[in-house]
Scaffold this motif. Structure first.
Motif, PDB file in Angstrom:
ATOM      1  N   ARG A  30       1.038  -1.380   0.528  1.00 34.26           N
ATOM      2  CA  ARG A  30      -0.598   0.536   0.391  1.00 34.26           C
ATOM      3  C   ARG A  30       0.714   1.204   0.278  1.00 34.26           C
ATOM      4  NH1 ARG A  30      -3.816  -0.807   4.882  1.00 34.26           N
ATOM      5  NH2 ARG A  30      -2.191  -1.804   5.583  1.00 34.26           N
ATOM      6  N   TRP A  31       1.776   1.125   0.459  1.00 34.79           N
ATOM      7  CA  TRP A  31       2.509   2.351   0.453  1.00 34.79           C
ATOM      8  C   TRP A  31       4.168   1.806   1.320  1.00 34.79           C
ATOM      9  CZ3 TRP A  31      -1.546   2.777   4.133  1.00 34.79           C
ATOM     10  CH2 TRP A  31      -0.713   2.067   5.562  1.00 34.79           C
ATOM     11  N   VAL A  45       2.358   5.470  -2.225  1.00 33.89           N
ATOM     12  CA  VAL A  45       1.060   5.169  -2.014  1.00 33.89           C
ATOM     13  C   VAL A  45       0.630   4.493  -3.518  1.00 33.89           C
ATOM     14  CG1 VAL A  45      -0.827   5.543  -1.015  1.00 33.89           C
ATOM     15  CG2 VAL A  45       1.197   6.813  -0.037  1.00 33.89           C
ATOM     16  N   LEU A 143      -1.472   8.175   5.568  1.00 33.18           N
ATOM     17  CA  LEU A 143      -1.749   7.538   4.655  1.00 33.18           C
ATOM     18  C   LEU A 143      -2.600   6.503   4.298  1.00 33.18           C
ATOM     19  CD1 LEU A 143       2.144   5.542   5.382  1.00 33.18           C
ATOM     20  CD2 LEU A 143       1.572   7.798   4.348  1.00 33.18           C
ATOM     21  N   GLU A 144      -2.864   5.473   5.143  1.00 33.56           N
ATOM     22  CA  GLU A 144      -4.737   4.874   4.766  1.00 33.56           C
ATOM     23  C   GLU A 144      -5.727   5.868   4.232  1.00 33.56           C
ATOM     24  OE1 GLU A 144      -5.484   3.568   9.059  1.00 33.56           O
ATOM     25  OE2 GLU A 144      -4.418   1.915   8.500  1.00 33.56           O
ATOM     26  N   HIS A 147      -3.965   6.552   1.005  1.00 35.42           N
ATOM     27  CA  HIS A 147      -4.381   4.816  -0.010  1.00 35.42           C
ATOM     28  C   HIS A 147      -6.099   4.882  -0.106  1.00 35.42           C
ATOM     29  CE1 HIS A 147      -4.631   1.203  -0.813  1.00 35.42           C
ATOM     30  NE2 HIS A 147      -3.292   0.855  -0.710  1.00 35.42           N
TER      31      HIS A 147
END
Length: 161
Positions: A30-31, A45, A143-144, A147
Motif C-alpha cells: 500500500r505504501w 502510496v 497514509l491510510e 491510500h
C-alpha cells in the motif's frame, strides 16, 4: 546536528515506522518509505492501477503537530507537475477535492489530517472527526486516508498516464 543524535520528533516518527500498522502497509504494497532526511520523508502510496504516488512529508514537531505533505515527482525530485496529479473519474469528486491544483498551488493535500490544510478549516475537526490527525496513530492514519482515495471508485490516473 551530530551523527546519531535524534530530536524527539524524529525518534517518534522512526518508532511509528517500526509499528505493525506501518509495516503491514508496506508488506501489502500500500505504501513504501523511500527516504528519510529529517524532517522530510518521501513515501510512495500505491493507487488501484498500480501507479505509485510519492508524497513529500514535512514532519516538523511530529506527532504533536500534524504533518503536511505534497505530491512529489519520483523522476525530478521536485514538486509534481499539476498535470500528473490523480483525478476524479467524474471530474469533480473526492479525489479531485483532496489532490487540488487550484489551492495553494498544490503544496499540501486538502485533508483534515494535514497541518497546512487544517489552518483556516478548524470546522473540519467536528465535521470529519475520523479524518483528523491522530497523534497516537501517527503517519499510518494519514497514509491510510491517501491510500483509500487512490483506491476508491472515484480515482482516475493523470490524463497523461
Amino acid at each position: 546536528m551530530a551523527t546519531g543524535v535524534m530530536t524527539p520528533d524524529e525518534r517518534a516518527f522512526r518508532g511509528d515506522l517500526r509499528k505493525a500498522p506501518f509495516m503491514l502497509g508496506e508488506l501489502e504494497g500500500r505504501w513504501k518509505l523511500e527516504s528519510l532526511e529529517w524532517p522530510n520523508a518521501l513515501i510512495d502510496v500505491t493507487a488501484r492501477d498500480g501507479l505509485p504516488y510519492r508524497l513529500r512529508f514535512d514532519l516538523t514537531n511530529y506527532p504533536a503537530a500534524p504533518p503536511t505533505a505534497r505530491l512529489w515527482s519520483r523522476v525530478e525530485n521536485a514538486a509534481l507537475a499539476p498535470g500528473l496529479f490523480p483525478r476524479s473519474i467524474t471530474g469533480s469528486g473526492r479525489v479531485k477535492d483532496v489532490f487540488r491544483t487550484d489551492w495553494m498551488n498544490g503544496t499540501a493535500l486538502y485533508l483534515p489530517c494535514d497541518r497546512t490544510a487544517l489552518a483556516g478549516h478548524e470546522s473540519w475537526l467536528q465535521q470529519m472527526p475520523s479524518k483528523r490527525w491522530q497523534p497516537s496513530v501517527g503517519i499510518t492514519h494519514y497514509l491510510e486516508l491517501v491510500h483509500e482515495l487512490l483506491n476508491c471508485p472515484d480515482y482516475a490516473p493523470p490524463a497523461g498516464a
